[in-house]
Design an enzyme around this catalytic site. Structure first.
Site, PDB file in Angstrom:
ATOM      1  N   LYS A 116       0.844  -1.214   0.000  1.00  0.00           N
ATOM      2  CA  LYS A 116       0.000   0.000   0.000  1.00  0.00           C
ATOM      3  C   LYS A 116       0.875   1.258   0.000  1.00  0.00           C
ATOM      4  CE  LYS A 116      -4.128  -2.081   0.744  1.00  0.00           C
ATOM      5  NZ  LYS A 116      -3.614  -3.313   0.085  1.00  0.00           N
ATOM      6  N   GLU A 200      -2.715   7.738   7.744  1.00  0.00           N
ATOM      7  CA  GLU A 200      -3.305   8.731   6.837  1.00  0.00           C
ATOM      8  C   GLU A 200      -4.561   9.318   7.469  1.00  0.00           C
ATOM      9  OE1 GLU A 200      -3.825   6.262   3.349  1.00  0.00           O
ATOM     10  OE2 GLU A 200      -5.718   5.504   4.088  1.00  0.00           O
ATOM     11  N   HIS A 235     -16.042  -5.646   5.061  1.00  0.00           N
ATOM     12  CA  HIS A 235     -15.153  -5.478   3.920  1.00  0.00           C
ATOM     13  C   HIS A 235     -15.373  -6.507   2.825  1.00  0.00           C
ATOM     14  CE1 HIS A 235     -12.959  -2.331   5.949  1.00  0.00           C
ATOM     15  NE2 HIS A 235     -13.013  -3.073   7.028  1.00  0.00           N
ATOM     16  N   ARG A 291      -6.362  -7.931 -10.920  1.00  0.00           N
ATOM     17  CA  ARG A 291      -7.097  -9.148 -11.331  1.00  0.00           C
ATOM     18  C   ARG A 291      -8.435  -8.742 -11.933  1.00  0.00           C
ATOM     19  NH1 ARG A 291      -8.155  -8.303  -5.829  1.00  0.00           N
ATOM     20  NH2 ARG A 291     -10.361  -8.075  -5.426  1.00  0.00           N
TER      21      ARG A 291
HETATM   22  C1  MV4 Z   1     -10.147   4.047   4.662  1.00  0.00           C
HETATM   23  C2  MV4 Z   1     -11.397   4.500   5.175  1.00  0.00           C
HETATM   24  C3  MV4 Z   1     -11.466   5.784   5.694  1.00  0.00           C
HETATM   25  N1  MV4 Z   1     -10.358   6.578   5.731  1.00  0.00           N
HETATM   26  N2  MV4 Z   1      -9.070   4.869   4.713  1.00  0.00           N
HETATM   27  C4  MV4 Z   1      -9.459   0.383   3.119  1.00  0.00           C
HETATM   28  C5  MV4 Z   1      -9.542  -1.073   2.747  1.00  0.00           C
HETATM   29  C6  MV4 Z   1     -10.951  -1.144   2.313  1.00  0.00           C
HETATM   30  N3  MV4 Z   1     -11.472  -2.480   2.137  1.00  0.00           N
HETATM   31  C7  MV4 Z   1     -11.606  -0.394   3.430  1.00  0.00           C
HETATM   32  N4  MV4 Z   1     -10.803   0.754   3.579  1.00  0.00           N
HETATM   33  C8  MV4 Z   1     -11.058   1.976   4.110  1.00  0.00           C
HETATM   34  N5  MV4 Z   1     -10.012   2.811   4.151  1.00  0.00           N
HETATM   35  C9  MV4 Z   1      -9.177   6.101   5.252  1.00  0.00           C
HETATM   36  N6  MV4 Z   1      -8.105   6.893   5.307  1.00  0.00           N
HETATM   37  C10 MV4 Z   1     -12.507   3.623   5.132  1.00  0.00           C
HETATM   38  C11 MV4 Z   1     -12.325   2.362   4.624  1.00  0.00           C
HETATM   39  C12 MV4 Z   1     -13.479   1.466   4.662  1.00  0.00           C
HETATM   40  C13 MV4 Z   1     -14.124   1.091   3.531  1.00  0.00           C
HETATM   41  C14 MV4 Z   1     -13.681   1.561   2.299  1.00  0.00           C
HETATM   42  C15 MV4 Z   1     -14.349   1.133   1.152  1.00  0.00           C
HETATM   43  C16 MV4 Z   1     -15.425   0.267   1.240  1.00  0.00           C
HETATM   44  C17 MV4 Z   1     -15.849  -0.200   2.455  1.00  0.00           C
HETATM   45  C18 MV4 Z   1     -15.213   0.209   3.630  1.00  0.00           C
HETATM   46  C19 MV4 Z   1     -15.652  -0.254   4.853  1.00  0.00           C
HETATM   47  C20 MV4 Z   1     -15.008   0.146   5.957  1.00  0.00           C
HETATM   48  C21 MV4 Z   1     -13.898   0.996   5.877  1.00  0.00           C
END
Ligand code: MV4
Length: 490
Positions: A116, A200, A235, A291
């Site tokens: 990442k 971040e 997720h 992918r």
């Molecule tokens: C984040 C976020 C809020 N702020 N990063 C990263 C991996 C992805 N599966 C979820 N991620 C997130 N990264 C920052 N700086 C919120 C999420 C997140 C999320 C993002 C997209 C789709 C679903 C999510 C569910 C929980 C948290």
């Protein structure tokens, strides 16, 4: 064109790729585990070889056995599907050293996108917006405090080698920072063998908007528009749709430009997906998946592009069939992932034998599945049974059609998450497109699913009671009528 393709995967995606091969006149090879010996994909292929016992480590992750079968069957290409070995740089490299075409991106792209921090660094250098933070591993609590105070609380800690939300921690206050840093590093080490953690800005109320991209080996690189994937549970994506409700022509142009930049900066070719976080009108690079994604069919439904065929063309050294200006779209598409899970038991996987299986059909309905009546869903793999995809003239028609298709879907003998989809498609916020990645929790969908199932059971049982009473009354009336008739005839 490749002479023969081995599909190193199972279930619906194996059937999906084999369909593309068949349409292109490319013979196929299936590799299957003991648990999948009567699976649809193993029957669909022109040749099928046993890999080994059920567990993935002894079958679909057995690189040596897969390469051995590829050589024995004289397959020039291997398609990895998604999951299993799809983003395994070592496997891609071993295909190459065996003179077999890995139907996917170059090895260096898989490696780069596996970190990442490295991927953020590369995107930032290419002018792709990234989430504010520092692109370095943090180990020292004092450095963490310094970075967090610059970025501004709340901050998000993430494992650089992570994915799927594992090793992610929101920190709201400096007093929690050291402890959270230590635990995130420990989780990162135990889950991914790499304790590199970065910090971040935490983005509130985000939406997950991703862009399909594809390039050939001659430098042509295009995007094939966006997909909204914010409806997720722990997720795991559940429902995807395209277009995204937040999209405008201007935003699509700038996000599409950023997605193409992301691919070009790493010398990408074949299919990939650039994931963004959308928050309050801005978008930020999140990660790049190297992918073909589970949800690719909704892109195919509105654009008419067959992404699996384009992958096979690119792997064969042919140019893309499209230039950017050829990518147009019509209507709205949505996908529900149909999982063998128990909605009344925390969506635990619910493998077992399918007693009766009947797929929905009719106008604007596509089902990508790998199962049939009598198939025994194994306990060894993910719970995805099928993908129900619909197309509508607009979002309203797509929703109506999805409801109709979910109502038609017949799967008995196992539990599925279909009731959850039915609850979501009745939700007013989902219907208005007003949802973020917190949707499932925010609107207590899981509790509503349990209530919904109960009411369905009651309705079914009262329906059964009404039917029984009606039958009894009918039988009584017939006996009275028969008695009256025989008396009359005496
Ligand atoms: C984040 C976020 C809020 N702020 N990063 C990263 C991996 C992805 N599966 C979820 N991620 C997130 N990264 C920052 N700086 C919120 C999420 C997140 C999320 C993002 C997209 C789709 C679903 C999510 C569910 C929980 C948290």
């Amino acid at each position: 064109m490749l002479n023969k393709v081995l599909v190193a995967n199972r279930g619906e995606i194996a059937v999906r790729v084999m369909r593309a091969c068949r349409e292109m006149g490319i013979p196929t090879v299936a590799v299957y585990s003991e648990a999948d010996k009567s699976a649809l994909f193993a029957r669909y292929a022109d040749e099928a070889y046993l890999l080994g016992p059920g567990p993935a480590s002894q079958s679909y992750l057995n690189i040596e056995k897969i390469l051995d079968i590829a050589e024995k069957s004289d397959a020039e290409g291997i398609h990895p599907g998604y999951g299993f070995l799809a983003e395994n740089a070592k496997f891609a490299d071993q295909c190459k050293s065996h003179g077999i075409e890995f139907i996917g991106p170059p090895v260096n792209a898989i490696e780069a996108m596996g970190s990442k921090i490295e991927s953020k660094k590369m995107m930032k250098s290419a002018g792709v917006p990234v989430i504010p933070g520092v692109e370095e591993g943090i180990r020292d609590p004092e450095r963490a405090k310094d970075v967090a105070s610059k970025v501004g609380y709340p901050v998000m800690m993430k494992a650089s080698a992570g994915g799927g939300g594992i090793g992610m921690k929101i920190v709201y206050d400096e007093k929690d920072l050291a402890k959270q840093l230590e635990s995130t590093m420990r989780i990162a080490k135990s889950s991914f063998g790499d304790d590199t953690v970065f910090i971040e800005k935490y983005l509130d109320e985000p939406r997950h908007v991703e862009f399909q991209v594809i390039g050939d080996k001659k430098g042509h690189f295009i995007h094939v528009r966006e997909r909204e994937c914010s409806v997720q549970r722990r997720h795991q994506k559940l429902i995807e749709e395209t277009p995204s409700c937040v999209m405008t022509e201007e935003l699509r142009a700038s996000m599409g430009e950023a997605a193409v930049k992301a691919g070009k900066v790493i010398g990408y070719y074949n299919a990939g997906t650039v994931e963004f976080m959308y928050s309050k009108g801005d978008f930020y690079f999140l990660e790049m998946n190297t992918r073909l994604q589970v949800e690719h069919p909704i892109t195919e439904m509105i654009t008419g592009v067959d992404l699996a065929k384009e992958q096979l063309r690119v792997a064969s050294g042919l140019p893309l069939s499209y230039e950017q200006q050829d990518i147009t779209a019509r209507g709205w598409a949505m996908e529900c992932r149909i999982n063998a899970e128990d909605p009344q038991n925390d969506f635990m996987p619910a493998p077992g034998k399918i007693i009766r299986y009947g797929e929905p059909g009719g106008p604007g309905v596509r089902v990508d599945s790998g199962v049939y009546t009598g198939f025994e869903i194994p306990p060894f793999y993910d719970s995805l049974v099928a993908k129900l995809i619909v197309w509508g003239q607009d979002r309203n028609e797509a929703i109506i059609r999805m409801k109709r298709a979910l109502w038609e879907y017949q799967i008995t003998g196992i539990k599925t998450n279909i009731p959850m989809h039915q609850v979501i498609f009745q939700d007013e916020y989902f219907n208005r497109g007003e949802y973020t990645t917190h949707f499932i929790e925010e609107y207590k969908i899981l509790d509503r699913v349990k209530e919904y199932i109960q009411t369905q059971k009651l309705a079914a049982s009262s329906g059964a009671k009404i039917a029984a009473v009606t039958a009894a009354v009918g039988m009584y009336m017939n006996s009275v009528l028969a008695a009256a008739t025989s008396k009359k005839n005496e």
